[in-house]
Design an enzyme around this catalytic site. Sequence first.
Site, mmCIF file in Angstrom:
data_model
loop_
_atom_site.group_PDB
_atom_site.id
_atom_site.type_symbol
_atom_site.label_atom_id
_atom_site.label_comp_id
_atom_site.label_asym_id
_atom_site.label_seq_id
_atom_site.Cartn_x
_atom_site.Cartn_y
_atom_site.Cartn_z
ATOM 1 N N MET A 75 0.800 -1.220 0.000
ATOM 2 C CA MET A 75 0.000 0.000 0.000
ATOM 3 C C MET A 75 0.840 1.280 0.000
ATOM 4 S SD MET A 75 -2.818 -1.299 -0.341
ATOM 5 C CE MET A 75 -3.317 -3.002 -0.235
ATOM 6 N N CYS A 76 2.143 1.157 -0.164
ATOM 7 C CA CYS A 76 3.002 2.340 -0.262
ATOM 8 C C CYS A 76 2.913 2.915 -1.677
ATOM 9 C CB CYS A 76 4.454 1.986 0.033
ATOM 10 S SG CYS A 76 4.826 1.845 1.764
ATOM 11 N N HIS A 77 2.883 4.235 -1.741
ATOM 12 C CA HIS A 77 2.879 4.916 -3.032
ATOM 13 C C HIS A 77 4.299 5.004 -3.575
ATOM 14 C CE1 HIS A 77 -0.881 6.370 -1.226
ATOM 15 N NE2 HIS A 77 -1.301 6.534 -2.453
ATOM 16 N N MET A 111 8.110 4.929 5.776
ATOM 17 C CA MET A 111 8.284 3.527 5.391
ATOM 18 C C MET A 111 9.569 3.344 4.590
ATOM 19 S SD MET A 111 5.867 2.300 7.037
ATOM 20 C CE MET A 111 6.290 0.625 6.667
ATOM 21 N N GLU A 112 9.895 4.319 3.759
ATOM 22 C CA GLU A 112 11.134 4.232 2.987
ATOM 23 C C GLU A 112 12.349 4.232 3.914
ATOM 24 O OE1 GLU A 112 7.982 5.243 0.201
ATOM 25 O OE2 GLU A 112 8.456 6.008 2.184
ATOM 26 N N ASP A 126 24.084 -10.590 6.356
ATOM 27 C CA ASP A 126 24.410 -11.489 5.257
ATOM 28 C C ASP A 126 25.908 -11.507 4.972
ATOM 29 O OD1 ASP A 126 23.825 -13.174 2.849
ATOM 30 O OD2 ASP A 126 24.645 -11.393 1.849
#
Length: 161
Positions: A75-77, A111-112, A126
């Site tokens: 749902m992120c633009h 969110m980014e 990793d």
Amino acid sequence: MNPEFSHILEDRAKMVDISHKEDSVRIARAVGSIRLKSSTIRKIREGTVEKGNVLLTARIAAILAVKNTYHLIPMCHPIPVDDVDVEFEIGDERISTSVTVKSVGKTGVEMEALVGVSIALLTIWDMVKSSEKDEEGGYPCTSIDGIQIEFKVKENAEHKA
């Protein structure tokens, strides 16, 4: 489909309509850290990790993650990413990172920033996992924690030139 859970799967998922919003300067900084063995930290400092330059790779991964957040979180633009700053602080048994994202647009960049920090820390893990494994192949000393938004800013775009 199990009828008991049908209400959970109803078709309610949708992006928020932001078309009516004005552009604003949006800035957010996320932070987090990874706990590692002191011997692994020493290898990172000395540049002797087999996979290469850990922090450079983590920085590139964070930037790439920020630019692709909308591919990962449904749902992120998609947003214009104007700037990404990735910083690391190396302690004796911990590497902390911050990712600051700037955009001029209609929606925030929290969110980014969170995705950038998460991917930076996962990339570190990793790259050093062979040094972190115990005899059974587990990672008893390694953990990622404290991922959160440190701050966010929304300013009228007209005041920024």
